[in-house]
Design a protein around this motif. Structure first.
Motif, mmCIF file in Angstrom:
data_model
loop_
_atom_site.group_PDB
_atom_site.id
_atom_site.type_symbol
_atom_site.label_atom_id
_atom_site.label_comp_id
_atom_site.label_asym_id
_atom_site.label_seq_id
_atom_site.Cartn_x
_atom_site.Cartn_y
_atom_site.Cartn_z
ATOM 1 N N MET A 196 0.835 -1.206 0.000
ATOM 2 C CA MET A 196 0.000 0.000 0.000
ATOM 3 C C MET A 196 0.870 1.257 0.000
ATOM 4 O O MET A 196 0.576 2.234 -0.711
ATOM 5 C CB MET A 196 -0.939 -0.017 1.208
ATOM 6 N N LEU A 197 1.955 1.258 0.767
ATOM 7 C CA LEU A 197 2.857 2.410 0.778
ATOM 8 C C LEU A 197 3.521 2.571 -0.587
ATOM 9 O O LEU A 197 3.656 3.694 -1.097
ATOM 10 C CB LEU A 197 3.916 2.217 1.872
ATOM 11 N N SER A 198 3.904 1.463 -1.202
ATOM 12 C CA SER A 198 4.505 1.512 -2.538
ATOM 13 C C SER A 198 3.536 2.086 -3.564
ATOM 14 O O SER A 198 3.921 2.865 -4.448
ATOM 15 C CB SER A 198 4.938 0.107 -2.978
ATOM 16 N N ALA A 199 2.265 1.701 -3.441
ATOM 17 C CA ALA A 199 1.239 2.217 -4.358
ATOM 18 C C ALA A 199 1.086 3.727 -4.200
ATOM 19 O O ALA A 199 0.972 4.467 -5.187
ATOM 20 C CB ALA A 199 -0.083 1.504 -4.109
ATOM 21 N N MET A 200 1.095 4.199 -2.948
ATOM 22 C CA MET A 200 0.964 5.643 -2.702
ATOM 23 C C MET A 200 2.163 6.414 -3.241
ATOM 24 O O MET A 200 2.043 7.576 -3.628
ATOM 25 C CB MET A 200 0.797 5.896 -1.205
ATOM 26 N N LEU A 201 3.325 5.756 -3.278
ATOM 27 C CA LEU A 201 4.539 6.415 -3.777
ATOM 28 C C LEU A 201 4.726 6.216 -5.278
ATOM 29 O O LEU A 201 5.741 6.620 -5.840
ATOM 30 C CB LEU A 201 5.762 5.878 -3.027
ATOM 31 N N GLY A 202 3.760 5.582 -5.923
ATOM 32 C CA GLY A 202 3.778 5.432 -7.372
ATOM 33 C C GLY A 202 4.691 4.344 -7.908
ATOM 34 O O GLY A 202 5.120 4.402 -9.065
ATOM 35 N N LEU A 203 4.987 3.345 -7.101
ATOM 36 C CA LEU A 203 5.906 2.289 -7.530
ATOM 37 C C LEU A 203 5.196 1.053 -8.064
ATOM 38 O O LEU A 203 5.858 0.122 -8.527
ATOM 39 C CB LEU A 203 6.811 1.872 -6.358
ATOM 40 N N VAL A 204 3.886 1.030 -8.007
ATOM 41 C CA VAL A 204 3.128 -0.137 -8.475
ATOM 42 C C VAL A 204 2.570 0.156 -9.860
ATOM 43 O O VAL A 204 1.898 1.177 -10.069
ATOM 44 C CB VAL A 204 1.984 -0.486 -7.504
ATOM 45 N N ASP A 205 2.833 -0.710 -10.812
ATOM 46 C CA ASP A 205 2.353 -0.558 -12.183
ATOM 47 C C ASP A 205 0.974 -1.211 -12.306
ATOM 48 O O ASP A 205 0.859 -2.412 -12.524
ATOM 49 C CB ASP A 205 3.334 -1.203 -13.154
ATOM 50 N N PHE A 206 -0.070 -0.398 -12.149
ATOM 51 C CA PHE A 206 -1.428 -0.934 -12.212
ATOM 52 C C PHE A 206 -1.854 -1.233 -13.650
ATOM 53 O O PHE A 206 -2.852 -1.906 -13.877
ATOM 54 C CB PHE A 206 -2.413 0.051 -11.569
ATOM 55 N N GLY A 207 -1.090 -0.722 -14.616
ATOM 56 C CA GLY A 207 -1.420 -0.980 -16.015
ATOM 57 C C GLY A 207 -1.318 -2.461 -16.349
ATOM 58 O O GLY A 207 -2.175 -3.010 -17.051
ATOM 59 N N LYS A 208 -0.282 -3.114 -15.850
ATOM 60 C CA LYS A 208 -0.121 -4.547 -16.099
ATOM 61 C C LYS A 208 -1.218 -5.362 -15.429
ATOM 62 O O LYS A 208 -1.654 -6.391 -15.952
ATOM 63 C CB LYS A 208 1.248 -5.008 -15.606
ATOM 64 N N ILE A 209 -1.670 -4.876 -14.268
ATOM 65 C CA ILE A 209 -2.757 -5.577 -13.574
ATOM 66 C C ILE A 209 -4.048 -5.453 -14.380
ATOM 67 O O ILE A 209 -4.792 -6.423 -14.538
ATOM 68 C CB ILE A 209 -2.945 -5.011 -12.150
ATOM 69 N N SER A 210 -4.314 -4.257 -14.907
ATOM 70 C CA SER A 210 -5.519 -4.044 -15.712
ATOM 71 C C SER A 210 -5.497 -4.864 -16.994
ATOM 72 O O SER A 210 -6.530 -5.366 -17.441
ATOM 73 C CB SER A 210 -5.669 -2.552 -16.051
ATOM 74 N N ALA A 211 -4.303 -5.007 -17.572
ATOM 75 C CA ALA A 211 -4.185 -5.733 -18.840
ATOM 76 C C ALA A 211 -4.259 -7.243 -18.655
ATOM 77 O O ALA A 211 -4.525 -7.972 -19.615
ATOM 78 C CB ALA A 211 -2.872 -5.357 -19.523
ATOM 79 N N ALA A 212 -4.024 -7.716 -17.452
ATOM 80 C CA ALA A 212 -4.023 -9.158 -17.206
ATOM 81 C C ALA A 212 -5.440 -9.719 -17.315
ATOM 82 O O ALA A 212 -6.399 -9.079 -16.888
ATOM 83 C CB ALA A 212 -3.454 -9.459 -15.824
ATOM 84 N N PRO A 213 -5.608 -10.907 -17.888
ATOM 85 C CA PRO A 213 -6.954 -11.512 -17.978
ATOM 86 C C PRO A 213 -7.434 -11.998 -16.611
ATOM 87 O O PRO A 213 -6.627 -12.265 -15.715
ATOM 88 C CB PRO A 213 -6.729 -12.695 -18.928
ATOM 89 N N TRP A 214 -8.759 -12.084 -16.480
ATOM 90 C CA TRP A 214 -9.301 -12.580 -15.214
ATOM 91 C C TRP A 214 -8.964 -14.056 -15.016
ATOM 92 O O TRP A 214 -8.644 -14.488 -13.919
ATOM 93 C CB TRP A 214 -10.814 -12.379 -15.178
#
Length: 414
Positions: A196-214
């Motif tokens: 969660m701290l990494s996400a707040m600091l912008g270190l998590v690439d949510f684009g790859k998570i969005s692109a991943a299939p369910w």
């Protein structure tokens, strides 16, 4: 002797919920191993799920145990992956199962005492310490935002140290001061806070998570058998195989049943070996019995082995969730570094505890020679090259400890 609940007497929905709880307890440690070693977390889930079902098949579903990724193999897998590649590493992991089958045969023929005769605490203790200490530099490098070998900076130093401190501190606080169910998941708590701290600091690439299939089919790794990798990995199985005996005795103490008699220690060892072979076959980390699960069984007082079946089935289902796997692979390096610093130190401490609990006398020359030699061989990185095949790390330490214990006299020579 307490009366155990009758298997199947609980409603199925309650068994399923209890199974999900068991998987939740084991989850942090389960996925940590593939995240640290570069293996696919989905393969860890699939290996743990199917491995548990295989264990239950061999043992007649009598033992309330869930199998998960073994910490003992973290350092050897990392080295093997870098040296021989994923395919040869998996081939070596399959061969590691032979150690379990050999132990099972020895126990079936001679009883459990044969294991302790040739691998007493003076042998196992320093080997476990080396398993923890051999990757200390890797943990520190990752906590500082570098790659494991320290050659590349992946996250700025100040940011990395902040995240690593948050992960480390949270794990310590939960492990030491929390109570009840939360006390069983300190690693998971540390990873969540760090993430969660990494996400707040912008270190998590949510684009790859969005692109991943369910839903996604896990990426299997076909094994390849190379003698160098096999000989390197085989001795590593000594420590988890011995630890397995303690785990089976511990869970028996919780439930009030002697599982070394029924279904028998030889069957539980064979079940572990079969699970390790399957994990290597698909490209997952080796699996073993889990102390975390013993703690959960102690807390919940739920001794029904069918609950472990539900946990196994849920793990298999989660292995096919593509987005979930993408989330796991998006965890930044400093988060893992903070956890690793505590984890590897804890493993080393377990080895020290084995020596203390057995009252190993280090004033006895033979004991001092065994322990000190193993520690220097392992920490110093001694390698023995035999016609192109290198024996080093935990494997060299295991062979050296067993041979020294066998050769050196048991008492001082007058």
């Amino acid at each position: 002797m307490r009366e155990l609940p009758i298997e199947g007497s609980e409603p199925l929905w309650r068994q399923a919920i209890s199974g999900a709880q068991i998987l939740f307890v084991a989850f942090g440690a389960l996925v940590l191993v593939p995240l640290l070693t570069g293996l696919n977390p989905s393969m860890a889930l699939l290996g743990a799920g199917v491995g548990t079902l295989l264990f239950q098949l061999v043992t007649g579903r009598q033992v309330p145990i869930f199998l998960g990724s073994s910490f003992a193999f973290i350092a050897p897998i990392i080295y093997s992956m870098q040296t021989w590649g994923p395919a040869a590493t998996m081939g070596g992991m399959i061969c590691v199962s032979l150690v379990y089958f050999v132990f099972a045969g020895l126990v079936w023929r001679h009883g459990a005492e044969i294991v302790h005769k040739y691998m007493p605490p003076v042998v196992i203790g320093p080997i476990i310490m080396i398993i923890g200490l051999s990757l200390a530099a890797v943990a520190v490098n990752m906590a500082m935002g570098k790659s494991g070998d320290g050659k590349a900076e992946l996250v700025p130093y100040a940011t990395a140290m902040l995240i690593a401190a948050a992960s480390f501190g949270t794990t310590v606080v939960v492990a030491v001061w929390s109570r009840g169910f939360l006390k069983l998941v300190p690693i998971l708590a540390g990873v969540l806070v760090g993430y969660m701290l990494s996400a707040m600091l912008g270190l998590v690439d949510f684009g790859k998570i969005s692109a991943a299939p369910w839903l996604a089919l896990p990426q299997f790794t076909a094994p390849r058998f190379e003698w160098a990798a096999i000989l390197f990995l085989l001795p590593v199985a000594l420590a988890p195989a011995i630890e397995h005996v303690g785990d089976i005795v511990a869970i028996g103490g919780v439930t009030g049943k002697d599982y070394t008699e029924s279904p028998g220690l030889h069957r539980t060892l064979a079940g572990d070996g079969l699970a390790v072979a399957f994990a290597g076959l698909i490209g997952g980390p080796p699996v073993t019995t889990y102390s975390e699960v013993t703690g959960a069984v102690t807390l919940t007082r739920n001794f029904n082995p069918a609950i472990m079946t539900w946990a196994a089935v849920l793990a298999i289902v989660m292995a096919f969730l593509g987005k979930f796997n993408a989330i796991l692979q998006s965890i930044p390096v400093p988060v893992m570094g903070g956890i690793m610093m505590l984890l590897f130190g804890s493993v080393a401490s377990i080895g020290l505890k084995a020596l203390i609990a057995a009252r190993v006398d280090l004033e006895e020359p033979r004991n001092l020679v065994i322990v000190s030699s193993v520690l220097v061989f392992g920490i110093g990185g001694l390698a023995l090259n035999l016609d192109g095949v290198a024996l080093q790390g935990v494997s060299l330490c295991g062979v050296a400890a067993v041979l020294l214990n066998f050769v050196l006299p048991k008492k001082r020579l007058s």
